[in-house]
Design a protein around this motif. Structure first.
Motif, short mmCIF file in Angstrom:
data_model
loop_
_atom_site.label_atom_id
_atom_site.label_comp_id
_atom_site.label_asym_id
_atom_site.label_seq_id
_atom_site.Cartn_x
_atom_site.Cartn_y
_atom_site.Cartn_z
N MET A 135 -10.03 24.95 10.34
CA MET A 135 -10.08 23.62 10.92
C MET A 135 -9.62 22.58 9.92
SD MET A 135 -13.42 21.60 12.22
CE MET A 135 -13.36 19.92 11.70
N ARG A 136 -8.83 21.64 10.37
CA ARG A 136 -8.28 20.60 9.52
C ARG A 136 -9.32 19.49 9.32
NH1 ARG A 136 -2.21 20.87 8.58
NH2 ARG A 136 -3.06 22.70 7.56
N LEU A 137 -9.79 19.32 8.10
CA LEU A 137 -10.78 18.28 7.84
C LEU A 137 -10.13 16.95 7.53
CD1 LEU A 137 -13.39 20.15 5.65
CD2 LEU A 137 -13.62 19.44 8.02
N LEU A 138 -9.05 17.06 6.77
CA LEU A 138 -8.36 15.84 6.40
C LEU A 138 -6.89 16.05 6.66
CD1 LEU A 138 -8.39 13.03 5.03
CD2 LEU A 138 -8.08 14.21 2.85
N ASP A 139 -6.30 15.12 7.39
CA ASP A 139 -4.89 15.25 7.73
C ASP A 139 -4.22 13.89 7.50
OD1 ASP A 139 -2.53 16.21 8.53
OD2 ASP A 139 -3.11 16.67 10.60
N VAL A 140 -3.41 13.83 6.47
CA VAL A 140 -2.76 12.56 6.13
C VAL A 140 -1.26 12.75 6.21
CG1 VAL A 140 -2.47 10.81 4.34
CG2 VAL A 140 -4.65 12.01 4.56
N VAL A 141 -0.61 11.91 6.97
CA VAL A 141 0.84 11.99 7.06
C VAL A 141 1.42 10.62 6.72
CG1 VAL A 141 2.82 12.43 8.55
CG2 VAL A 141 0.74 13.81 8.80
N ASN A 142 2.29 10.60 5.73
CA ASN A 142 3.04 9.41 5.35
C ASN A 142 2.14 8.19 5.11
OD1 ASN A 142 5.35 8.06 4.70
ND2 ASN A 142 5.88 7.55 6.83
N LEU A 143 1.21 8.36 4.23
CA LEU A 143 0.28 7.27 3.90
C LEU A 143 0.90 6.30 2.89
CD1 LEU A 143 -2.70 6.06 3.77
CD2 LEU A 143 -3.01 7.58 1.81
N THR A 144 0.81 5.03 3.21
CA THR A 144 1.29 4.00 2.29
C THR A 144 0.17 3.01 2.04
OG1 THR A 144 3.46 4.21 3.28
CG2 THR A 144 3.09 2.29 1.91
N VAL A 145 -0.11 2.74 0.77
CA VAL A 145 -1.12 1.73 0.43
C VAL A 145 -0.48 0.72 -0.50
CG1 VAL A 145 -3.42 1.30 -0.50
CG2 VAL A 145 -2.90 3.52 0.53
N SER A 146 -0.58 -0.55 -0.12
CA SER A 146 -0.04 -1.58 -1.01
C SER A 146 -1.08 -2.66 -1.22
CB SER A 146 1.24 -2.16 -0.41
OG SER A 146 1.05 -2.46 0.95
N PHE A 147 -0.97 -3.34 -2.34
CA PHE A 147 -1.88 -4.43 -2.66
C PHE A 147 -1.08 -5.72 -2.78
CE2 PHE A 147 -3.91 -0.63 -4.17
CZ PHE A 147 -5.24 -0.80 -3.81
N VAL A 148 -1.50 -6.73 -2.06
CA VAL A 148 -0.82 -8.01 -2.13
C VAL A 148 -1.46 -8.83 -3.25
CG1 VAL A 148 -0.15 -10.07 -0.86
CG2 VAL A 148 -0.45 -7.89 0.33
N GLN A 149 -0.67 -9.15 -4.25
CA GLN A 149 -1.19 -9.91 -5.39
C GLN A 149 -0.31 -11.11 -5.66
OE1 GLN A 149 -1.36 -7.07 -8.57
NE2 GLN A 149 -3.30 -6.21 -7.87
N HIS A 150 -0.80 -11.98 -6.56
CA HIS A 150 -0.02 -13.16 -6.93
C HIS A 150 1.37 -12.78 -7.37
CE1 HIS A 150 -2.51 -16.52 -6.45
NE2 HIS A 150 -3.48 -16.08 -7.25
N GLU A 151 1.42 -11.72 -8.18
CA GLU A 151 2.68 -11.36 -8.82
C GLU A 151 3.60 -10.60 -7.86
OE1 GLU A 151 -0.30 -10.94 -10.29
OE2 GLU A 151 -0.11 -12.54 -11.77
N GLY A 152 3.15 -10.39 -6.64
CA GLY A 152 3.97 -9.68 -5.69
C GLY A 152 3.20 -8.52 -5.09
N VAL A 153 3.91 -7.69 -4.32
CA VAL A 153 3.25 -6.57 -3.66
C VAL A 153 3.33 -5.34 -4.55
CG1 VAL A 153 3.26 -5.10 -1.63
CG2 VAL A 153 3.82 -7.53 -1.42
N VAL A 154 2.17 -4.72 -4.81
CA VAL A 154 2.14 -3.49 -5.60
C VAL A 154 1.99 -2.31 -4.65
CG1 VAL A 154 0.87 -2.16 -7.30
CG2 VAL A 154 1.17 -4.62 -7.61
N GLN A 155 2.96 -1.40 -4.69
CA GLN A 155 2.91 -0.23 -3.82
C GLN A 155 2.21 0.89 -4.58
OE1 GLN A 155 5.72 0.96 -1.15
NE2 GLN A 155 5.19 -0.97 -0.18
N ALA A 156 0.93 1.10 -4.28
CA ALA A 156 0.16 2.08 -5.05
C ALA A 156 0.43 3.50 -4.55
CB ALA A 156 -1.32 1.76 -4.96
N VAL A 157 0.56 3.64 -3.24
CA VAL A 157 0.84 4.95 -2.67
C VAL A 157 2.03 4.80 -1.73
CG1 VAL A 157 -0.05 6.83 -1.24
CG2 VAL A 157 -1.58 5.63 -2.81
N ARG A 158 3.02 5.67 -1.89
CA ARG A 158 4.26 5.51 -1.12
C ARG A 158 4.60 6.79 -0.36
NH1 ARG A 158 8.59 3.51 -5.22
NH2 ARG A 158 7.66 4.95 -6.70
#
Lengths: 320, 284, 317, 310
Positions: free
Chosen positions: A1-24
């Motif tokens: 059984m699939r407990l965790l299924d992640v497809v094409n996850l993107t996480v970004s943080f919006v900061q003063h200095e711009g957008v930081v793409q932590a996970v691409r």
């Protein structure tokens, strides 16, 4: 059984200095009873991936997007307040890096374990307390009764990490996320905690995701490894195969540069250059500026993360 | 990649804070007004040129009306900015002058030096500044310098605590240990490493001491023990204005508004600076 | 025979420790370091390993006189610096430098890299300002950073680059001794090897003596000539590096080695752990006959020779 | 724990003594006694007699100890501006309006301020936060006599709903109390917001979320409890601190309270009353600090339970 299924996850943080793409564009999965190690250095996005899976990042500044993000069959991205709370702790629990700051300093350890049990199961206080004590004993705390009534500041780091493991296991989760669980601890305590986690995982049949920067921890504990770099997955496969015959140049270089492999004082094989800056990552493959076998196209377009042989994936133009 | 100093990032953060930016602009206008007061007013603050029009309401000729003694009220308000800002800045400067050395010494040496400074601060924390100021003001019959002195006497505590905290935090940093290992003297370390790294709290302490001093002056003047007439002080004008409130609202409203705007602008500017400078040392 | 680069003779550090509970405050002595003697020969790297709280960092800081020892003596190039005042010590400070674990807090955030690296020259008044800057830029290049980095600020660098700057600052005065306190443990895996290699190269080029404080036994194995193991403020075993890894005698040394994660999943094993109390009680008992050199006294735990340059804390019976 | 309290007690007693000495010296060092005013011509001979009868001719330290001895017996002397009664009696007459004003102001302002601060922290960077922060900044930066003035202008002069001054029927209390309440409201709102934000940024809050606790429980049990710790240490001193503001409110609305007497005692050089008022407020501050320290020790498990276990 699939407990965790992640497809094409993107996480970004919006900061003063711009957008930081932590996970691409991360893709990963975990089956019941399986253990997966996510290895990467600081800034590789390994912790952020786990935090995103439990929606523990503050949004904003974090922005999470994915084609699929299912935990225990529930769409985490669509879940709201109460549903998320039901998921956390019960379906998936998490152990954190620094046990010294992970407990509320104003309450006893017992209180904090009991409230976790009561948050998910209608249990009488006395019953929950008895369960908490049994859990503490299970994580090899001798003076379980005393620790139950102790405040966090009264315990050592190793003891607190055991208590945190007990707390995480209190609702028999199906998945345990361990985010650098031994980094803040001393060498001998590290080995004890790793062994404990391994035993508990086997005993309870949980899925385990071990996030670490230390290849030794991976070699000790997991069945399968996912190597991350610059917010992307580099390589994935069974642990023994990765250690014996790494596919990706980054994994190869990383394994070659481990100190202390052989006797005697010597120069080590080193990876030139510095880790990518998440605010300003290199174009194409994040590893190409440091890669010994990089080609022109590596700096233009990132290679897809795709199957190389059965059960092994990698993101490298040379392997496609 | 362009080289960027810590100050650059502080400025970026500050510029992103619209409220603080506006407050800074207002403060700048007020300062310019105070400096060039003679150029933008038609009479001096003392000139009783308009006795016939005493109590006149605001009009195109008298923007803020005329006061009870026949003086152009706009001129008085503008010159009032001079008094208020001068007292604010001078008192803040003295606060910093007292606060930096005491804070740096207490933070660096700890032990009995710290104990003594902390007890001194405790003294000031159990006496409400305003009461003490009133007492001192009354005993010395007020006056410009007395007020500056009183304001500095209570203003330095904040600066001192800020500097002490920063020095304490930075003295444990490894670059200070490295300098010690190089044979640097405590004076060198304080001067070259600890004070420059405490510059943010010093600036913030300076700016936030200004509105406190201005409020103190206005409060004392309001009670009649501040700057003596005819020097135009907003607090004094508010006090006078109160007597005519039922009939000539402008005499109360304009100084009130002037004081409120100035204090608010300075505080918001200071708050903005603090938010911009605080994380600057972390660099990202 | 020339004097060793650095020698510690029986140094100790005692801190007062508040005893919990009770109506009135009571203090007991906490022995962070007890009676440690170490010799750092010229042109060698000596590893000082142990867990947090073992006293290894305190020992290093005492060697630099950044922490004042409660007892014992510190000798640099054979000169006793234990009681020197600030002015007397200053010339000896040039001979001993330090690199810390946290490269972020090791560099003043308000200074440019050129200023940071030139600071030692400035403090010791060596050369004119342009000369100092020139030399600093040269050192930046020598540790692998382009000269153009001179007017950058620490926050613009990665952890590995910052550690390079810290090394340049430590070595610009050409010291004979470098105390390196966990310089690689905060670094990413992929840059750790770079810094270890840099230290290796500079040590060889300059004939440096390095006291390398670390809890990471893998790094210690690749970098050091000799290892001293600290436990509860004492040195419990000291030997050439390979002897420690292949022929450890003390239970604590063995437990440290056993705790190192395996290098390959194939070597996974179940471990049994000794408790702290068991380790504390595990001081070996040896007969005079077992020793390589006769012990001076009997009964009390002491460092005795059990092999060529191999010392072990034991009770001689 | 006991040691901690005794230490604080000693330190605060020392502070109080030093303050009393300084204030006492200051008032005696400045030339001009109560009989030097122009409006009351007194011959030198009479003045000397009067001074002797009040003990003003003795050495300063004798005067000080004599005075403090009296203070210990609640004898603050006779107020110059009302010689028919003792300072204590005068204060007894003056405190009820001040207490009503201060008490009601804090009872209204503090809870509202705390709620406002909590709302701002929980809805950070939304309009709730901006509005609450703006309100708190306004309340802290605009002098209370300005607030009072605006209230009088709007509600007494223009709308004519409430009286502008006096302290008669309870409805005349409304404006002064509202004016005064803005101070505690702003002070507590600002402090609560920052204390809550401090806790919300702690790693353990993430752990609580990861355990699956409801947001309500996280906020109301854990965050509030931890934010309360720094708050109890400032609650009482802040309360006393805001009391200074009541001087202006009393002056603005012509309320016959302690503040009014303080102002008149300063203008009239009424040593006895001045000294008594300053000592009282300082004492209140000292006691409030002491109580806060004890409360902090009681609430903080680190101090309460001492060292390590297990």
């Amino acid at each position: 059984m699939r407990l965790l299924d992640v497809v094409n996850l993107t996480v970004s943080f919006v900061q003063h200095e711009g957008v930081v793409q932590a996970v691409r564009g991360m893709t990963l999965h975990l089956d019941a009873g399986e253990s997966l190690g996510i290895v990467g250095e600081s800034g590789s996005g390994k912790s952020v991936t786990c935090m995103a899976a439990l929606r523990l990042l503050r949004e904003p500044p974090a922005k999470i997007a994915a084609d699929r993000l299912d935990l225990g069959g529930v769409d985490v991205l669509a879940a709201r307040g109460r549903d998320l709370a039901a998921l956390r702790g019960r379906v998936a629990a998490m152990i954190f890096q620094d046990p010294m700051t992970a407990f509320d300093p104003s309450f006893t350890i017992g209180h904090q374990i009991v409230e976790t049990i009561q948050a998910h199961r209608a249990t009488a206080k006395a019953q929950a307390r008895a369960e908490a004590e049994a859990l503490l004993r299970r994580v090899e705390i001798k003076n379980a009764g005393g620790v139950l009534d102790a405040y966090p500041h009264q315990l050592s780091g190793g003891m607190l990490q055991r208590a945190m493991i007990a707390m995480a296991l209190s609702c028999q989760p199906q998945v345990l996320f361990a985010d650098e669980p031994t980094t803040a601890l001393d060498v001998t305590i590290q080995a004890q905690i790793l062994q404990l986690i391994k035993e508990l995982q086997a005993e309870m049949g949980m899925g385990l995701i071990m996030v670490t920067h230390d290849l030794g921890v991976v070699a000790e504990t997991v069945d399968r490894v996912l190597v991350m770099y610059g917010g992307r997955a580099m390589e994935q496969g069974p642990v023994q195969k990765i250690f014996d015959a790494p596919l990706h140049p980054y994994t190869q270089a990383l394994l070659a540069s481990i100190p202390g492999r052989v006797a005697g004082r010597q120069r080590l094989v080193e990876i030139a250059g510095a880790s990518p800056n998440p605010a300003n990552p290199p174009k194409g493959c994040p590893f190409h500026p440091r890669c010994a076998v990089a080609e022109a196209r590596c700096g233009v377009e990132a290679p897809a993360f795709q199957t190389v042989t059965a059960g092994r994936d990698a993101a490298c133009w040379r392997l496609q | 990649m362009k080289t960027r100093s810590p100050a650059y990032f502080a400025w970026r953060r500050f510029a992103a804070n619209k409220g603080a930016l506006v407050a800074g602009a207002v403060l700048l206008v007020l300062i310019l007004m105070a400096v060039f007061a003679p150029l933008i007013t038609k009479t001096g603050y003392e000139a009783q040129d308009f006795l016939v029009q005493s109590y006149a309401f605001p009009s195109t000729e008298f923007w803020f009306g005329v006061d009870d003694l026949g003086r152009d009220f706009f001129s008085r308000i503008v010159y009032g900015a001079r008094v208020s800002l001068t007292i604010g800045f001078t008192a803040a400067a003295f606060s910093v002058l007292i606060g930096i050395p005491l804070g740096a010494l207490a933070g660096y040496y700890e032990g009995w030096v710290d104990w003594a400074v902390m007890r001194l601060i405790e003294l000031f924390s159990v006496v409400p500044p305003l009461l003490a100021a009133m007492l001192l003001g009354a005993l010395t019959n007020g006056g410009f310098f007395t007020i500056v002195l009183i304001a500095a006497l209570f203003g330095w505590v904040q600066v001192c605590l800020l500097v002490r905290g920063q020095v304490k935090a930075f003295k444990e940093k490894e670059f200070v240990r490295a300098a010690q290992a190089l044979g640097a003297s405590p004076a060198y370390i304080i001067r070259r490493h600890l004070i420059p790294n405490a510059i943010s709290p010093i600036i913030v302490g300076f700016v936030l001491a200004i509105p406190l001093a201005m409020m103190l002056e206005a409060s004392l003047s309001f009670l009649g023990i501040g700057v003596p007439p005819p020097v135009p002080s907003w607090g004094q004008m508010i006090n006078t204005g109160m007597n005519f409130m039922y009939f000539y609202w402008h005499l109360a409203v304009f100084p009130t508004a002037a004081l409120a705007i100035t204090v608010l602008a300075t505080t918001l500017f200071g708050d903005g600076l603090r938010d911009a400078l605080d994380p600057s040392l972390k660099g990202r | 025979m020339t004097a060793p680069a650095l020698e510690l003779r029986g140094i100790s550090k005692v801190y007062p420790l508040r005893v919990p509970g009770g109506w009135l405050p009571r203090f007991s002595d906490h022995h962070a370091v007890r009676d440690v003697s170490l010799v750092l020969p010229r042109n060698r790297i000596l590893g000082l390993v142990g867990e947090s709280g073992s006293g290894k960092t305190t020992t290093g800081m005492m060697a630099l006189r950044l922490v004042e020892p409660s007892a014992g003596r510190i000798l640099v190039d054979g000169v006793d610096i234990t009681a020197m005042d600030h002015a007397g010590l200053k010339p000896y400070r040039r001979r001993m430098q330090v690199v810390f674990q946290d490269s972020y807090s090791a560099l003043d955030p308000m200074m440019t890299l050129a200023q940071i690296v030139a600071e030692p020259l400035h403090i010791h008044g060596l050369g004119s300002k342009p000369e100092q800057t020139e030399q600093a830029l040269g050192w930046l290049a020598r540790v692998g950073l382009d000269r153009s980095y001179g007017n950058r600020y620490p926050h613009e660098l990665s952890g590995g680059q910052r550690q390079r700057v810290a090394i340049a600052r430590a070595l610009i005065l050409r010291p004979s001794v470098l105390v390196a306190d966990e310089p690689t443990s905060a670094l990413d895996v992929s840059v750790k090897a770079q810094i270890i290699n840099l230290l290796q190269d500079l040590q060889a080029e300059m004939g440096l003596s390095i006291l390398f404080i670390s809890h990471d036994l893998s790094v210690v194995r690749s970098l050091t000539d000799e290892v001293a193991v600290m436990f509860n403020g004492r040195i419990v075993e000291q030997a050439p590096t390979e002897a420690i890894f292949t022929d450890a005698r003390h239970a604590y040394t063995r437990s440290l080695l056993d705790a190192v994660p395996v290098q390959n999943p194939r070597e996974r094993r179940h471990r049994t752990f000794l408790t702290r109390a068991q380790l504390e009680a595990a001081t070996p008992r040896l007969a005079q006959a077992d020793l390589a050199r006769p012990a001076l006294s009997q009964a009390a735990p002491q460092l005795v020779a059990v092999g060529p340059d191999h010392w072990l804390e034991a009770v001689v019976t | 724990m006991i040691v901690y309290i005794l230490k604080r007690l000693a330190s605060i007693a020392l502070t109080f003594t030093v303050v009393s000495v300084i204030v006492f010296l200051m008032m005696h060092a400045v030339p001009g006694g109560p009989f030097d005013g122009n409006d009351m011509p007194v011959s030198d001979e009479v003045k000397a007699k009067l001074n002797a009868s009040l003990g003003l001719d003795r050495p300063l330290y004798v005067q000080y100890f004599k005075y403090m001895w009296g203070v210990l017996h609640f004898d603050f002397g006779v107020p110059f501006q009302s010689p028919g009664e003792t300072v204590l009696e005068l204060l007894g007459r003056a405190w009820p309006p001040s207490l009503i004003l201060g008490g009601a102001g804090v009872l209204i302002g503090a809870p509202l301020g705390i709620l406002l601060g909590m709302a701002a922290a929980l809805r950070r960077n939304t309009w709730v936060d901006y509005l609450a922060s703006a309100f708190a900044t306004l309340g802290l930066t605009i002098p209370v006599f300005v607030t009072s003035m605006l209230l009088i202008l709007v509600f007494a002069v223009w709308l004519d709903w409430l009286p502008a001054s006096g302290w008669g029927k309870p409805y005349s209390w409304v404006l002064p109390i509202v004016a005064y309440a803005t101070i505690p409201l702003a002070t507590y709102a600002r402090y609560t917001r920052s204390a809550m934000l401090d806790v919300l940024n702690k790693p353990f809050v993430t752990v609580l979320r990861a355990k699956g606790l409801s947001e309500r429980r996280i906020i109301f049990q854990h965050v509030l409890r931890n934010a309360a710790l720094p708050m109890v240490t400032v609650f009482l001193p802040m309360f006393i601190g805001t009391a200074t503001g009541s001087i202006f409110v009393e002056a603005m609305f012509r309320v016959p309270g302690l503040g009014a007497y303080f102002v008149s005692s300063i203008n009239l050089r009424d040593y006895a009353l001045e000294m008594a008022l300053i000592l009282m407020i300082t004492m209140m501050f000292c006691v409030s600090y002491l109580i806060s320290d004890i409360l902090y020790a009681l609430l903080n498990p680190r101090i309460r339970t001492g060292g390590r276990r297990g």
